[in-house]
Scaffold this motif. Structure first.
Motif, mmCIF file in Angstrom:
data_model
loop_
_atom_site.group_PDB
_atom_site.id
_atom_site.type_symbol
_atom_site.label_atom_id
_atom_site.label_comp_id
_atom_site.label_asym_id
_atom_site.label_seq_id
_atom_site.Cartn_x
_atom_site.Cartn_y
_atom_site.Cartn_z
ATOM 1 N N GLU A 1 0.825 -1.205 0.000
ATOM 2 C CA GLU A 1 0.000 0.000 0.000
ATOM 3 C C GLU A 1 0.864 1.262 0.000
ATOM 4 O O GLU A 1 1.796 1.404 0.786
ATOM 5 C CB GLU A 1 -0.919 -0.009 1.228
ATOM 6 N N TYR A 2 0.540 2.189 -0.919
ATOM 7 C CA TYR A 2 1.176 3.502 -1.044
ATOM 8 C C TYR A 2 2.627 3.432 -1.526
ATOM 9 O O TYR A 2 3.341 4.437 -1.476
ATOM 10 C CB TYR A 2 1.134 4.287 0.272
ATOM 11 N N ILE A 3 3.086 2.293 -1.999
ATOM 12 C CA ILE A 3 4.475 2.157 -2.448
ATOM 13 C C ILE A 3 4.561 2.449 -3.948
ATOM 14 O O ILE A 3 3.880 1.809 -4.760
ATOM 15 C CB ILE A 3 5.015 0.751 -2.143
ATOM 16 N N ALA B 1 1.911 3.414 -7.985
ATOM 17 C CA ALA B 1 2.950 2.775 -8.803
ATOM 18 C C ALA B 1 2.489 2.620 -10.245
ATOM 19 O O ALA B 1 1.292 2.603 -10.541
ATOM 20 C CB ALA B 1 3.309 1.418 -8.215
ATOM 21 N N THR B 2 3.468 2.467 -11.129
ATOM 22 C CA THR B 2 3.209 2.218 -12.544
ATOM 23 C C THR B 2 3.894 0.914 -12.946
ATOM 24 O O THR B 2 5.046 0.685 -12.577
ATOM 25 C CB THR B 2 3.748 3.373 -13.419
ATOM 26 N N TYR C 1 3.530 -16.560 4.589
ATOM 27 C CA TYR C 1 3.193 -16.288 3.200
ATOM 28 C C TYR C 1 2.900 -14.802 3.031
ATOM 29 O O TYR C 1 2.070 -14.251 3.748
ATOM 30 C CB TYR C 1 1.983 -17.112 2.764
ATOM 31 N N VAL C 2 3.563 -14.206 2.044
ATOM 32 C CA VAL C 2 3.382 -12.802 1.715
ATOM 33 C C VAL C 2 2.394 -12.691 0.551
ATOM 34 O O VAL C 2 2.467 -13.456 -0.412
ATOM 35 C CB VAL C 2 4.726 -12.152 1.327
ATOM 36 N N VAL C 3 1.475 -11.731 0.669
ATOM 37 C CA VAL C 3 0.506 -11.469 -0.398
ATOM 38 C C VAL C 3 0.730 -10.029 -0.867
ATOM 39 O O VAL C 3 0.218 -9.082 -0.270
ATOM 40 C CB VAL C 3 -0.941 -11.664 0.085
ATOM 41 N N PRO C 4 1.516 -9.837 -1.927
ATOM 42 C CA PRO C 4 1.797 -8.475 -2.384
ATOM 43 C C PRO C 4 0.644 -7.914 -3.202
ATOM 44 O O PRO C 4 -0.066 -8.637 -3.902
ATOM 45 C CB PRO C 4 3.042 -8.661 -3.261
ATOM 46 N N CYS C 5 0.459 -6.617 -3.074
ATOM 47 C CA CYS C 5 -0.531 -5.912 -3.895
ATOM 48 C C CYS C 5 0.096 -4.595 -4.321
ATOM 49 O O CYS C 5 0.250 -3.682 -3.504
ATOM 50 C CB CYS C 5 -1.818 -5.671 -3.107
ATOM 51 N N ILE C 6 0.486 -4.500 -5.581
ATOM 52 C CA ILE C 6 1.053 -3.251 -6.083
ATOM 53 C C ILE C 6 -0.063 -2.207 -6.101
ATOM 54 O O ILE C 6 -1.118 -2.413 -6.701
ATOM 55 C CB ILE C 6 1.660 -3.447 -7.477
ATOM 56 N N ASP C 7 0.179 -1.101 -5.421
ATOM 57 C CA ASP C 7 -0.817 -0.042 -5.288
ATOM 58 C C ASP C 7 -0.761 0.840 -6.537
ATOM 59 O O ASP C 7 0.097 1.718 -6.663
ATOM 60 C CB ASP C 7 -0.526 0.770 -4.028
#
Length: 456
Positions: free
Chosen positions: A250-252, A278-279, A268-274
């Motif tokens: 979040e916000y990265i 981000a682009t 376990y990591v669950v990434p979510c590109i914000d």
């Protein structure tokens, strides 16, 4: 599995275990719910029905058909502002909510809902200022004025924990998604009457750790799932993992920073590109950044998100000149009012305007990922100094092995130039079908490989 499958798996494991290699992390896959979706239900604080529609039915069936395992609901499920006859711990459309939960279960998926061990509305009639870590730092944002309630407050715990239990016991959900809402006690004086179980330091969030552990046990006692979110790329300070999954991103704005900082977090990591910050280089980038590290991106989906939540009558919002969320949501609202046929977006972390083809991209990668992470799979993350990937020159080429009744390898090239390696075994590209021992990985590309039949 029959004897032949056991033999195959054991031989595969022996083949990999006897190979010379260095690895950063080795992990045994157990109780891993890969394929997680944060599902947008509605534009709270606007009133809406949570009962599943034909649209929901089709979309949920699609996710289930591809093997998605977990549906996650955000703050639209409850009534944190007490505007719709409920509260922070109860659904504002009880019957519709229970019908939605039942439908998710009928399709073989689990469902978890938003809760917070820290955030609580400072204008709520139940709020006690003595719970707060620092009343000078109320989180004035969007439509809320959230206090940061202290994990060291016995009175806050006595209020919070029975309500978390009731969420799980009364509505049939399978767990909680905990948005910490935490201000480090190591950076603030412990308020009067609060008690930490150990010294609060820059390396140890003692009271937070204890509260997270308490909630984890509460959830696991009910055979549930516990997902954590601290904010940004952070995780709790300490040596113990007190959650099943942690959501990061979040916000990265920098996807490279996100990968490098979280790549070796404990599973376990669950990434979510914000995508409000981000682009992406391309639509495959979220998977290239995640899959080699035993991570799979969170899918932002559900009912279309239009920004109506930022223009509900008689709701007090933060100043849009000081709150980018209000400013952005009102921009979305104006756009979708004047462009009703524009591609939908599905949440605050989605791209604007939406890109519907990204759902198919997520499903395609999920189809590739799920066979690699079956129960009992052993994973060797970031292999080097091994005949399985000779020619690896630096950290920009990352390879990981996923071994069960097949030997899978994923290889990601994070550099701007092609990278070539040679392997002791021939590998079949699961997408192109080409088999080779010497493989060139194009720039910014992820390959899904399986050991070829002739190597077995």
């Amino acid at each position: 599995m029959d004897a032949a499958h056991h033999r195959c798996r054991l031989k595969n494991l022996n083949d990999v275990n006897t190979l010379p290699k260095k690895v950063v992390r080795e992990h045994w896959v157990h109780d891993y719910l890969a394929g997680q979706v944060i599902y947008h239900l509605g534009e709270y604080p606007k009133r809406f029905s949570m009962a599943p529609t034909e649209y929901d039915e089709r979309l949920l069936e699609t996710f289930a058909a591809h093997g998605a395992k977990l549906i996650q609901l955000h703050e639209d499920w409850h009534d944190s502002q007490r505007l719709l006859g409920a509260d922070k711990f109860t659904p504002h459309d009880r019957d519709g909510f229970i019908r939605f939960v039942d439908r998710v279960h009928a399709l073989g998926m689990k469902i978890i809902v938003y809760a917070s061990t820290g955030y609580f509305e400072s204008r709520d009639p139940d709020f006690d200022p003595a719970w707060d870590i620092n009343l000078k730092h109320i989180n004035v944002h969007f439509y809320f004025r959230y206090a940061h309630c202290s994990p060291a407050s016995p009175e806050w715990r006595a209020y919070l924990l029975p309500r978390l239990e009731r969420i799980m016991d009364e509505y049939g959900v399978d767990g909680l998604y905990n948005d910490f809402g935490y201000m480090p006690l190591g950076q603030h004086p412990v308020p009067p009457g609060h008690v930490s179980p150990a010294p609060e330091t820059s390396a140890h969030d003692a009271a937070l750790e204890d509260l997270l552990w308490t909630v984890l046990n509460l959830v696991h006692h009910r055979n549930g799932v516990y997902k954590a979110h601290y904010g940004g790329l952070r995780k709790p300070l300490g040596d113990r993992k007190m959650y099943d999954y942690i959501w990061v991103g979040e916000y990265i704005a920098s996807t490279d920073t996100m990968r490098l900082q979280t790549r070796y977090y404990e599973p376990y990591v669950v990434p979510c590109i914000d995508l409000s910050h981000a682009t992406l280089r391309d639509d495959d980038e979220p998977y290239r950044l995640a899959v080699p590290y035993l991570q799979f991106p969170l899918r932002v989906d559900g009912r279309p998100f239009t920004g109506e939540c930022a223009a509900v009558p008689r709701v007090e919002y933060a100043d849009p000149d000081k709150c980018f969320v209000v400013k952005n949501y009102r921009k979305y609202l104006e756009y979708y009012r004047t462009h009703p046929e524009a591609p939908a977006m599905y949440g605050e972390w989605d791209s604007f305007p939406g890109k519907p083809e990204r759902r198919e991209t997520w499903l395609r990668h999920l189809d590739m990922y799920l066979p690699m992470v079956k129960e009992g799979t052993r994973v060797w993350i970031d292999i080097s100094d091994s005949p399985v990937i000779e020619g690896k020159k630096d950290e920009s080429l990352v390879a990981s092995l996923f071994v069960n009744d097949e030997v899978y390898m994923v290889v990601a090239n994070y550099a701007a130039l092609p990278a070539t390696f040679t392997s002791v075994w021939p590998w079949k590209d699961r997408e192109s079908g080409v088999t080779a021992r010497t493989i060139t990985v194009p720039p910014h590309k992820l390959l899904y490989l399986v050991r070829a039949e002739e190597a077995r």
